[in-house]
Design a protein around this motif. Structure first.
Motif, mmCIF file in Angstrom:
data_model
loop_
_atom_site.group_PDB
_atom_site.id
_atom_site.type_symbol
_atom_site.label_atom_id
_atom_site.label_comp_id
_atom_site.label_asym_id
_atom_site.label_seq_id
_atom_site.Cartn_x
_atom_site.Cartn_y
_atom_site.Cartn_z
ATOM 1 N N THR A 114 0.845 -1.190 0.000
ATOM 2 C CA THR A 114 0.000 0.000 0.000
ATOM 3 C C THR A 114 0.881 1.240 0.000
ATOM 4 O O THR A 114 1.692 1.433 0.914
ATOM 5 N N VAL A 115 0.733 2.052 -1.029
ATOM 6 C CA VAL A 115 1.476 3.306 -1.138
ATOM 7 C C VAL A 115 0.448 4.437 -1.086
ATOM 8 O O VAL A 115 -0.316 4.633 -2.043
ATOM 9 N N GLY A 173 7.002 -5.901 -6.687
ATOM 10 C CA GLY A 173 6.237 -5.250 -7.737
ATOM 11 C C GLY A 173 6.707 -3.839 -8.014
ATOM 12 O O GLY A 173 7.440 -3.228 -7.225
ATOM 13 N N SER A 174 6.268 -3.326 -9.144
ATOM 14 C CA SER A 174 6.707 -1.997 -9.583
ATOM 15 C C SER A 174 6.156 -0.885 -8.703
ATOM 16 O O SER A 174 6.698 0.228 -8.690
ATOM 17 N N ALA A 175 5.107 -1.155 -7.940
ATOM 18 C CA ALA A 175 4.520 -0.120 -7.086
ATOM 19 C C ALA A 175 5.372 0.150 -5.853
ATOM 20 O O ALA A 175 5.263 1.225 -5.246
ATOM 21 N N ALA A 200 5.569 -4.369 7.486
ATOM 22 C CA ALA A 200 6.602 -3.340 7.507
ATOM 23 C C ALA A 200 6.002 -2.014 7.068
ATOM 24 O O ALA A 200 5.076 -1.972 6.249
ATOM 25 N N ARG A 201 6.547 -0.946 7.644
ATOM 26 C CA ARG A 201 6.127 0.408 7.264
ATOM 27 C C ARG A 201 7.361 1.203 6.847
ATOM 28 O O ARG A 201 8.407 1.133 7.498
ATOM 29 N N VAL A 209 4.337 3.942 3.181
ATOM 30 C CA VAL A 209 4.298 2.688 2.422
ATOM 31 C C VAL A 209 4.132 1.545 3.417
ATOM 32 O O VAL A 209 4.904 1.433 4.373
ATOM 33 N N ALA A 210 3.116 0.716 3.226
ATOM 34 C CA ALA A 210 2.870 -0.421 4.114
ATOM 35 C C ALA A 210 2.975 -1.718 3.321
ATOM 36 O O ALA A 210 2.415 -1.835 2.220
#
Length: 411
Positions: free
Chosen positions: A216-217, A255-257, A318-319, A328-329
């Motif tokens: 998650t961004v 992944g690219s994100a 992780a954060r 970013v999570a």
């Protein structure tokens, strides 16, 4: 009757022999002080809170220092243990996002005379007065050995623990961790010297553990399946000496994100222990992914000899934070019912006969830092011990013989 010259001669001979004995024993003591101990050496620090209020009792923080080499590269590691913060001290502490840890270890047998140690806690996000426990922290530094000969580092006499607050609300994505607060100065009276030891080989699980991860961004979430992560252990694999458990994968597998430029904040996860004894290894470290690797770490101190089995975490989270302050999570769960394992054969600790522990009395205040608390090594110290003991016995024997002979002549 004794003649004055006879008595003076006997006294001079006795004094000379006793002086020789003293020199031998002094040499033994000097060698013991200059020789370092090996392994992860415990050391205690007292951290002053005077900057945050009068009358606040100092915080006592236990830590351990180790130094290991891979080739000529030496890694010095200082790990602190979690510490409960008394209510009076907690109420005085400011808003916290991180804690920075810094210190300097004097070095011998290396290209430089000192090794700078630095580290940072995971993201804390506590409001002013809410810090009830200082987290475990790790500070590391590297140096190069001057040769393949012996090398050692000294326990840092001072550590600096710097609270870093946030400009903005705690826990918000817009908070920028840039406001340093008054540092805590932590000191120790220990003068222990730690010998550099060769790092043991890495034990790696085969094959890697597959995870399903959500990344998650900001407000955007993607799911990545079959992320292969490798479980490894590094360290001496010896009772009472610290190893490091690592779970890692190329950052590109997320992944690219996933932004590799993001800075670590916090991590949670637990690796299981089996085999010789049950237990767990909390994964408390999150490396900077800027080098292309996504890596979680956890310190492990084997307590019993034998085959130990380490299980990859079933889940972890992780954060991180981007430079734009976007959070970013990463949350991952094992794709299999049973997680992969790696095995480590833990060796018994070396014999400590004749070895001084790190809790031995430190050198007196103001005395030169001679590495007090070192160990005695039979190959170099026994000749000195024998010489000192022989000189003492010789002095006593000759003195007694002289006195008895003079008594016989005077009777």
């Amino acid at each position: 009757m004794y003649h004055q010259g006879t008595v003076q001669g006997s006294a001079v001979r006795a004094a000379s022999l006793l002086a020789l004995a003293g020199a031998g024993l002094f040499g033994l003591a000097a060698t013991a002080g200059a020789t370092g101990v090996t392994g992860a050496i415990p050391v205690g620090y007292s951290c002053s809170l005077a900057a945050y209020g009068q009358g606040l009792a100092p915080l006592n923080i236990p830590a351990a220092l180790s130094a290991e080499s891979t080739g000529l590269t030496v890694t010095v590691t200082l790990v602190t243990q979690p510490v409960q913060v008394p209510a009076a001290a907690a109420s005085a502490l400011p808003q916290l996002s991180y804690l920075d840890l810094n210190g300097t270890a004097q070095a011998n047998g290396m290209s430089g005379t000192a090794v700078n140690l630095s580290g940072q806690s995971g993201y804390l996000g506590t409001a002013a007065g809410d810090m009830t426990q200082l987290p475990a922290m790790t500070a590391t530094g590297t140096a190069t050995q001057a040769s393949t000969g012996p090398a050692a580092v000294e326990v840092p006499p001072t550590l600096t623990l710097t609270p870093v607050g946030s400009v903005g609300s705690v826990g918000s994505a817009s908070a920028a961790p840039s406001a340093q607060q008054a540092p805590l100065t932590c000191t120790t009276s220990s003068a222990t010297t730690v010998q550099v030891t060769a790092a043991a080989r890495t034990a790696t699980s085969t094959p890697g553990q597959a995870y399903t991860c959500t990344v998650t961004v900001g407000t955007s979430t993607t799911t990545v399946s079959r992320v292969p992560m490798s479980l490894t252990t590094t360290g001496p694999a010896t009772v009472g000496r610290q190893d490091l458990v690592t779970l890692s994968a190329p950052a590109s597998t997320l992944g690219s994100a996933f932004p590799v430029s993001a800075s670590p904040m916090s991590v949670s996860g637990v690796a299981g222990l089996g085999g010789t004894y049950p237990g767990s290894v909390p994964m408390t470290g999150l490396a900077d992914p800027g080098n292309g690797m996504f890596r979680l770490t956890g310190p492990w101190m084997p307590a019993k000899a034998g085959m130990a089995r380490i299980f990859a975490p079933r889940t972890f989270a992780a954060r991180l934070r981007e430079q734009t302050a976007v959070t970013v999570a990463v949350a991952c769960a094992a794709a299999t019912t049973t997680t992969t394992t790696t095995q480590v054969m833990v060796q018994a600790a070396a014999s400590t006969a004749g070895t001084a522990t790190a809790s031995a009395p430190a050198t007196a205040a103001g005395a030169p830092n001679t590495g007090g608390g070192g160990s005695l090594h039979p190959g170099s110290d026994l000749p000195l011990a024998a010489a000192g003991a022989a000189a003492v016995l010789a002095g006593l024997a000759i003195t007694l013989y002289t006195l008895r002979r003079r008594r016989g002549l005077s009777s």
